[in-house]
Motif scaffolding. Sequence first.
Motif, PDB file in Angstrom:
ATOM      1  N   CYS A 201      -8.422  -5.101  -3.801  1.00 22.98           N
ATOM      2  CA  CYS A 201      -7.204  -4.282  -3.845  1.00 22.98           C
ATOM      3  C   CYS A 201      -6.824  -3.770  -2.462  1.00 22.98           C
ATOM      4  CB  CYS A 201      -7.416  -3.110  -4.800  1.00 22.98           C
ATOM      5  SG  CYS A 201      -6.085  -1.883  -4.851  1.00 22.98           S
ATOM      6  N   VAL A 202      -7.808  -3.255  -1.755  1.00 17.81           N
ATOM      7  CA  VAL A 202      -7.551  -2.598  -0.475  1.00 17.81           C
ATOM      8  C   VAL A 202      -7.174  -3.576   0.635  1.00 17.81           C
ATOM      9  CG1 VAL A 202      -9.896  -2.614   0.452  1.00 17.81           C
ATOM     10  CG2 VAL A 202      -8.416  -0.643   0.873  1.00 17.81           C
ATOM     11  N   ASP A 203      -7.334  -4.873   0.391  1.00 22.21           N
ATOM     12  CA  ASP A 203      -6.892  -5.872   1.374  1.00 22.21           C
ATOM     13  C   ASP A 203      -5.372  -5.971   1.421  1.00 22.21           C
ATOM     14  OD1 ASP A 203      -9.523  -6.512   2.058  1.00 22.21           O
ATOM     15  OD2 ASP A 203      -9.674  -7.985   0.435  1.00 22.21           O
ATOM     16  N   GLY A 204      -4.718  -5.561   0.324  1.00 20.16           N
ATOM     17  CA  GLY A 204      -3.267  -5.505   0.315  1.00 20.16           C
ATOM     18  C   GLY A 204      -2.556  -6.780  -0.080  1.00 20.16           C
ATOM     19  N   ASP A 205      -3.273  -7.814  -0.499  1.00 21.44           N
ATOM     20  CA  ASP A 205      -2.631  -9.075  -0.867  1.00 21.44           C
ATOM     21  C   ASP A 205      -1.913  -8.974  -2.216  1.00 21.44           C
ATOM     22  OD1 ASP A 205      -3.573 -10.256   1.466  1.00 21.44           O
ATOM     23  OD2 ASP A 205      -5.476 -10.812   0.525  1.00 21.44           O
ATOM     24  N   GLU A 212      -3.494   1.978   1.576  1.00 23.53           N
ATOM     25  CA  GLU A 212      -3.476   3.415   1.860  1.00 23.53           C
ATOM     26  C   GLU A 212      -4.741   4.110   1.365  1.00 23.53           C
ATOM     27  OE1 GLU A 212       0.023   5.256   0.356  1.00 23.53           O
ATOM     28  OE2 GLU A 212       1.394   3.768   1.215  1.00 23.53           O
ATOM     29  N   TYR A 213      -5.503   3.418   0.510  1.00 19.77           N
ATOM     30  CA  TYR A 213      -6.674   4.053  -0.095  1.00 19.77           C
ATOM     31  C   TYR A 213      -7.989   3.583   0.536  1.00 19.77           C
ATOM     32  CZ  TYR A 213      -3.317   5.764  -3.428  1.00 19.77           C
ATOM     33  OH  TYR A 213      -2.234   6.401  -3.995  1.00 19.77           O
ATOM     34  N   ARG A 214      -7.918   3.101   1.757  1.00 21.76           N
ATOM     35  CA  ARG A 214      -9.139   2.684   2.437  1.00 21.76           C
ATOM     36  C   ARG A 214     -10.045   3.867   2.756  1.00 21.76           C
ATOM     37  NH1 ARG A 214      -6.714  -1.872   6.648  1.00 21.76           N
ATOM     38  NH2 ARG A 214      -6.569  -3.561   5.107  1.00 21.76           N
ATOM     39  N   THR A 215      -9.447   4.984   3.079  1.00 21.52           N
ATOM     40  CA  THR A 215     -10.218   6.184   3.405  1.00 21.52           C
ATOM     41  C   THR A 215      -9.857   7.286   2.421  1.00 21.52           C
ATOM     42  OG1 THR A 215      -8.521   6.881   4.980  1.00 21.52           O
ATOM     43  CG2 THR A 215     -10.361   5.568   5.839  1.00 21.52           C
ATOM     44  N   LYS A 216     -10.530   8.406   2.557  1.00 21.34           N
ATOM     45  CA  LYS A 216     -10.347   9.483   1.592  1.00 21.34           C
ATOM     46  C   LYS A 216     -10.026  10.791   2.289  1.00 21.34           C
ATOM     47  CE  LYS A 216     -12.765  11.959  -2.127  1.00 21.34           C
ATOM     48  NZ  LYS A 216     -14.021  12.074  -2.894  1.00 21.34           N
ATOM     49  N   SER A 217      -9.060  11.497   1.749  1.00 21.79           N
ATOM     50  CA  SER A 217      -8.778  12.869   2.157  1.00 21.79           C
ATOM     51  C   SER A 217      -8.509  13.659   0.890  1.00 21.79           C
ATOM     52  CB  SER A 217      -7.564  12.928   3.092  1.00 21.79           C
ATOM     53  OG  SER A 217      -6.413  12.387   2.466  1.00 21.79           O
ATOM     54  N   TYR A 218      -8.468  14.983   0.982  1.00 24.38           N
ATOM     55  CA  TYR A 218      -8.309  15.794  -0.223  1.00 24.38           C
ATOM     56  C   TYR A 218      -7.029  15.409  -0.965  1.00 24.38           C
ATOM     57  CZ  TYR A 218      -8.092  19.731  -3.394  1.00 24.38           C
ATOM     58  OH  TYR A 218      -8.029  20.504  -4.530  1.00 24.38           O
TER      59      TYR A 218
END
Length: 310
Positions: A201-205, A212-218
Amino acid sequence: LRDFFFHKVSHPSIKIDDPKYQPYGAFEWALPSKPNWTEPLGQKLCILDLDSRPLDSDGHIFGPNPINWTHAESIHGPSLGILQHWVYAKIHGYAYYFVRTGEFEDRRASWKKPTIIDRVLQKHRVCVFVDSDAIFNHLDLPFEWLLNYWDIRDTDSVSLAIDPDLPHNKDEKGKLYLNTGFIIAQNQSTTFSIMHDWASCVDGDKYPNCTEYRTKSYGHPSDQGGFGNYVRYDYEDNIKELPCAEANGFAEHGSECLGTFIKHLWTGKRDLIKIAVGQQIPGDFLRILHEQMLKEKDKFFVTEEELLGR
């Protein structure tokens, strides 16, 4: 003492298809329909932990000395969760795995989850992934009974608990996330398709905005955000939503998520998890069970490279 614990203190208290579960005769939960799971799964069911951290310092699960309540302040809370998962698997005869994962260069290590689940599930009928800050709230309760209680059927490839009803727990469409810290996965072709789409999913294909969800913030989860915003909408007929009150959360949080069967201590992992596990594994049982777990490490510990290279 270990034999006493497994056979007299925390042993299976009911059969997997008993019509009700009534611990201590004080509360009662009844199966909603005719049970779908009637034979014990044994080693066909696996409990899965994975972590990228070494967890090898004193007070941690793979540290140099067995952990004990005499030095409770130095015990790493999530390490107790891992020990509790191993104990639960031993009580009920399930397979258990701890997978040491590596890191990604461009995303959180939690994105390793679907790939690891995919590979381990290939050897089992059912795999249950549990975050290290989540525990089985009743050690005596067979997991097959919970499969019946939640009426999990063959079409339910993946089952996850709903998150608390709070604004930051809603996806881009306004629907509550499913918490990816507790996952029941069945060995089916659809499950492997779900895990493949989630992992990529996170590869964006397939899902361009998933990057946008590769990293995490609050308020902005990573692997859970990718799954909740994109993957689950492609597999709605094969993903079962479990009640937050029963399969997520903890009473002290003050939300509707009480953690009746699966207690997930998202904010209490340093202290509350010690209280919860301490009530299940009191006194010297903690030390002697951890000693046994360390003796059996070669049976369940595997690195990501070893697992994926098989």
